[in-house]
Write a protein that holds these residues in place. Structure first.
Motif, mmCIF file in Angstrom:
data_model
loop_
_atom_site.group_PDB
_atom_site.id
_atom_site.type_symbol
_atom_site.label_atom_id
_atom_site.label_comp_id
_atom_site.label_asym_id
_atom_site.label_seq_id
_atom_site.Cartn_x
_atom_site.Cartn_y
_atom_site.Cartn_z
ATOM 1 N N PRO A 167 0.815 -1.263 0.020
ATOM 2 C CA PRO A 167 0.061 -0.055 -0.117
ATOM 3 C C PRO A 167 0.910 1.356 -0.066
ATOM 4 O O PRO A 167 0.414 2.242 -0.500
ATOM 5 C CB PRO A 167 -0.776 0.024 1.266
ATOM 6 C CG PRO A 167 -0.870 -1.739 1.669
ATOM 7 C CD PRO A 167 0.459 -2.091 1.167
ATOM 8 N N ASN A 207 0.334 4.047 -2.935
ATOM 9 C CA ASN A 207 -0.096 5.007 -2.652
ATOM 10 C C ASN A 207 0.765 6.470 -3.061
ATOM 11 O O ASN A 207 0.259 7.699 -2.862
ATOM 12 C CB ASN A 207 -0.608 5.305 -1.194
ATOM 13 C CG ASN A 207 -1.847 4.529 -1.095
ATOM 14 O OD1 ASN A 207 -2.817 4.763 -2.069
ATOM 15 N ND2 ASN A 207 -2.086 3.688 -0.160
ATOM 16 N N LYS A 208 1.980 6.187 -3.104
ATOM 17 C CA LYS A 208 3.046 7.308 -3.544
ATOM 18 C C LYS A 208 2.532 8.042 -4.735
ATOM 19 O O LYS A 208 2.899 9.168 -4.682
ATOM 20 C CB LYS A 208 4.337 6.703 -3.874
ATOM 21 C CG LYS A 208 5.151 6.133 -2.376
ATOM 22 C CD LYS A 208 6.233 5.808 -2.689
ATOM 23 C CE LYS A 208 7.218 7.167 -2.867
ATOM 24 N NZ LYS A 208 8.817 7.020 -2.602
ATOM 25 N N PHE A 249 -0.092 9.781 -5.006
ATOM 26 C CA PHE A 249 -1.062 10.549 -4.685
ATOM 27 C C PHE A 249 -0.052 11.748 -4.220
ATOM 28 O O PHE A 249 -0.483 12.916 -4.056
ATOM 29 C CB PHE A 249 -1.774 10.280 -3.585
ATOM 30 C CG PHE A 249 -3.035 9.438 -4.244
ATOM 31 C CD1 PHE A 249 -3.876 9.762 -5.030
ATOM 32 C CD2 PHE A 249 -2.939 7.995 -3.824
ATOM 33 C CE1 PHE A 249 -5.017 9.031 -5.473
ATOM 34 C CE2 PHE A 249 -3.809 7.150 -4.271
ATOM 35 C CZ PHE A 249 -4.735 7.628 -5.066
#
Length: 104
Positions: free
Chosen positions: A21, A25-26, A28
């Motif tokens: 995760p 999610n990096k 974003f």
């Protein structure tokens, strides 16, 4: 080493793997860039044309691309690398971009 005072691959593999995760999610972080940043000013270009099949010699894979679907055929991997669930992750015959990566 990965871990605390010694290598602990079972603990750190979920963090280091592409399915983490954290890495997912990096993307974003781009939303934190100001509107005048070079990233937002770059021109969009078309994807390069890829060969329909391509031999990837080092990982021993044959890549086949067809209308947005990529399949990697495994031509043999070296012995176990002692990660958790090695056989389920790294010794499959085929990997597909259309169907999610999973471990039974």
């Amino acid at each position: 080493t990965l871990g605390y005072g010694y290598a602990q691959l079972t603990m750190t593999e979920p963090y280091n793997s592409p399915t983490s995760p954290y890495w997912a999610n990096k993307i974003f972080l781009l939303l934190a860039l100001p509107a005048n940043h070079a990233y937002w000013q770059a021109e969009e270009v078309a994807l390069p044309v890829m060969a329909e099949t391509q031999l990837l010699a080092v990982p021993h894979l044959l890549a086949s691309h067809d209308r947005g679907h990529t399949v990697l055929l495994n031509a043999g991997q070296p012995g176990p690398n002692y990660h958790a669930l090695t056989n389920e992750k790294y010794f499959k015959f085929a990997y597909s971009s259309q169907f999610g990566f999973s471990i039974p």
